[in-house]
Design a protein around this motif. Sequence first.
Motif, PDB file in Angstrom:
ATOM      1  N   PHE A 152       9.894   0.458  17.291  1.00 37.77           N
ATOM      2  CA  PHE A 152       9.098   0.528  16.084  1.00 37.77           C
ATOM      3  C   PHE A 152       9.675   1.531  15.090  1.00 37.77           C
ATOM      4  N   VAL A 153       9.913   1.059  13.858  1.00 33.33           N
ATOM      5  CA  VAL A 153      10.403   1.927  12.791  1.00 33.33           C
ATOM      6  C   VAL A 153       9.372   1.996  11.674  1.00 33.33           C
ATOM      7  N   SER A 154       9.071   0.877  11.086  1.00 31.81           N
ATOM      8  CA  SER A 154       8.096   0.880  10.001  1.00 31.81           C
ATOM      9  C   SER A 154       7.618  -0.540   9.749  1.00 31.81           C
ATOM     10  N   SER A 155       6.443  -0.648   9.159  1.00 31.59           N
ATOM     11  CA  SER A 155       5.942  -1.930   8.689  1.00 31.59           C
ATOM     12  C   SER A 155       5.237  -1.680   7.368  1.00 31.59           C
ATOM     13  N   HIS A 156       5.137  -2.718   6.565  1.00 30.91           N
ATOM     14  CA  HIS A 156       4.517  -2.593   5.245  1.00 30.91           C
ATOM     15  C   HIS A 156       3.108  -3.154   5.296  1.00 30.91           C
ATOM     16  N   ASN A 157       2.173  -2.456   4.649  1.00 23.33           N
ATOM     17  CA  ASN A 157       0.819  -2.962   4.558  1.00 23.33           C
ATOM     18  C   ASN A 157       0.543  -3.439   3.139  1.00 23.33           C
ATOM     19  N   TYR A 158      -0.195  -4.516   3.049  1.00 27.89           N
ATOM     20  CA  TYR A 158      -0.550  -5.132   1.778  1.00 27.89           C
ATOM     21  C   TYR A 158      -2.060  -5.110   1.636  1.00 27.89           C
ATOM     22  N   LEU A 159      -2.545  -4.545   0.531  1.00 30.34           N
ATOM     23  CA  LEU A 159      -3.974  -4.346   0.301  1.00 30.34           C
ATOM     24  C   LEU A 159      -4.391  -4.943  -1.037  1.00 30.34           C
ATOM     25  N   LEU A 160      -5.689  -5.215  -1.176  1.00 31.68           N
ATOM     26  CA  LEU A 160      -6.224  -5.692  -2.442  1.00 31.68           C
ATOM     27  C   LEU A 160      -6.480  -4.562  -3.426  1.00 31.68           C
ATOM     28  N   THR A 161      -6.694  -3.350  -2.922  1.00 30.64           N
ATOM     29  CA  THR A 161      -6.927  -2.202  -3.805  1.00 30.64           C
ATOM     30  C   THR A 161      -5.615  -1.773  -4.438  1.00 30.64           C
ATOM     31  N   PRO A 162      -5.574  -1.537  -5.753  1.00 24.08           N
ATOM     32  CA  PRO A 162      -4.327  -1.207  -6.436  1.00 24.08           C
ATOM     33  C   PRO A 162      -3.876   0.231  -6.237  1.00 24.08           C
ATOM     34  N   LEU A 163      -4.699   1.068  -5.586  1.00 28.20           N
ATOM     35  CA  LEU A 163      -4.340   2.451  -5.344  1.00 28.20           C
ATOM     36  C   LEU A 163      -4.493   2.749  -3.860  1.00 28.20           C
ATOM     37  N   GLU A 164      -3.908   3.843  -3.430  1.00 23.71           N
ATOM     38  CA  GLU A 164      -4.053   4.245  -2.033  1.00 23.71           C
ATOM     39  C   GLU A 164      -5.393   4.930  -1.839  1.00 23.71           C
ATOM     40  N   GLY A 208       0.771  -1.233   0.000  1.00 27.40           N
ATOM     41  CA  GLY A 208       0.000   0.000   0.000  1.00 27.40           C
ATOM     42  C   GLY A 208       0.799   1.276   0.000  1.00 27.40           C
ATOM     43  N   ALA A 209       1.942   1.314   0.715  1.00 26.14           N
ATOM     44  CA  ALA A 209       2.684   2.568   0.849  1.00 26.14           C
ATOM     45  C   ALA A 209       3.216   3.063  -0.486  1.00 26.14           C
ATOM     46  N   ASP A 210       3.581   2.124  -1.379  1.00 29.66           N
ATOM     47  CA  ASP A 210       4.199   2.504  -2.643  1.00 29.66           C
ATOM     48  C   ASP A 210       3.394   2.057  -3.858  1.00 29.66           C
ATOM     49  N   ASN A 211       2.267   1.356  -3.613  1.00 28.93           N
ATOM     50  CA  ASN A 211       1.491   0.786  -4.708  1.00 28.93           C
ATOM     51  C   ASN A 211       2.327  -0.130  -5.587  1.00 28.93           C
ATOM     52  N   GLU A 255     -12.380  -5.645   2.225  1.00 29.29           N
ATOM     53  CA  GLU A 255     -10.961  -5.342   2.003  1.00 29.29           C
ATOM     54  C   GLU A 255     -10.176  -6.138   3.021  1.00 29.29           C
ATOM     55  N   LEU A 256      -9.038  -6.641   2.608  1.00 28.73           N
ATOM     56  CA  LEU A 256      -8.154  -7.391   3.501  1.00 28.73           C
ATOM     57  C   LEU A 256      -6.795  -6.712   3.493  1.00 28.73           C
ATOM     58  N   GLN A 257      -6.323  -6.373   4.673  1.00 28.09           N
ATOM     59  CA  GLN A 257      -5.019  -5.720   4.802  1.00 28.09           C
ATOM     60  C   GLN A 257      -4.128  -6.576   5.699  1.00 28.09           C
ATOM     61  N   LEU A 258      -2.922  -6.849   5.220  1.00 27.35           N
ATOM     62  CA  LEU A 258      -1.942  -7.609   5.979  1.00 27.35           C
ATOM     63  C   LEU A 258      -0.731  -6.726   6.258  1.00 27.35           C
ATOM     64  N   TRP A 259      -0.159  -6.898   7.453  1.00 27.11           N
ATOM     65  CA  TRP A 259       0.985  -6.090   7.857  1.00 27.11           C
ATOM     66  C   TRP A 259       2.210  -6.976   8.027  1.00 27.11           C
TER      67      TRP A 259
END
Length: 307
Positions: free
Chosen positions: A251-263, A69-72, A239-243
């Motif tokens: 804590f620094v950062s984590s990546h999120n994964y989404l089914l939507t192709p845009l933010e 999600g952060a970078d599509n 919608e399903l989001q995985l981290w």
Amino acid sequence: MPTCLVSLLILASLLVPAVTHAHIGDQIYPFYELLDEDLDRIDLTDGSVEDWLEVVGEPSLVTSNFWRGADNWPSDPTTLDVRVWLAWHQRSSNLWVAVEAFDDRYVGALGDEEETANYCWAWDACMEFFIDGDHSGGRYRRFPAGDHTEEELVRLNFLQAQKYWMPIDPAGDQFVRYPGAGEWPTKDPYAAAGGGVVGRSPATWVLEMKVTPFDALVYNDEGISEASELYPGKTIGFELQLWDADEEPPFVSSHNYLLTPLELPVNRFASHFVDGLLVGAGEDPATYDNRSAVEPSSWGRIKAALR
């Protein structure tokens, strides 16, 4: 219908734009029906997806369906490789979800006690599940204050669509969490969860959850809340989001994964949820008319079978 609930629904309709079954992308993802006898064969607490393979079959979603999600960006299976099973049960109005992830590095909790209790992104392995049972779309949380009282805003939050989440928590019991007011929607028979993790670098973790979608969830009145009706052929919004994180705390950062192709702001608007098709037991999703059906191959890859 109780007057209180009618008033809430009227208020919600004034605050959300008119949206009728908005569709995101060109795919509809299948939720496969569980029969009563199937429920005894699926164990949410065993930390395994073998029962899902036996009862449901191939997964509805795989890594290539998700975007970072952060970078599509397309998801990278060398970092997080996932299989997701989606199912539904008519009599209980429950939706069932199972995720198996092959993680190149498992970290665990990333934030402090308050963060890990209230935010999915404060965990390495965490699943967020958004659901709009009648696919009506519109705003479902973080309403602008305007002329409404604080109590009205609390009642509108998650009224017509909901978000549930759960992390891997090796130190305690697995349970569903819900960011709205009130805890009853996270308890049986409305929700339950389980999971487990094996290894660290790499690791395999599993999250399993059942939840209830509501057309009207009144946080402080279980009796007048209305669960969504589930039936074969119905299209729901979800919608399903995985981290996933690869760095140790702090804590620094984590990546999120989404089914939507845009933010798209799925955290506020159910209009941006993707489409889920409730497939009847023994039926082929491609046989439903006027839909984009998806069919997983033997490797779990999703193909669009456009009419």
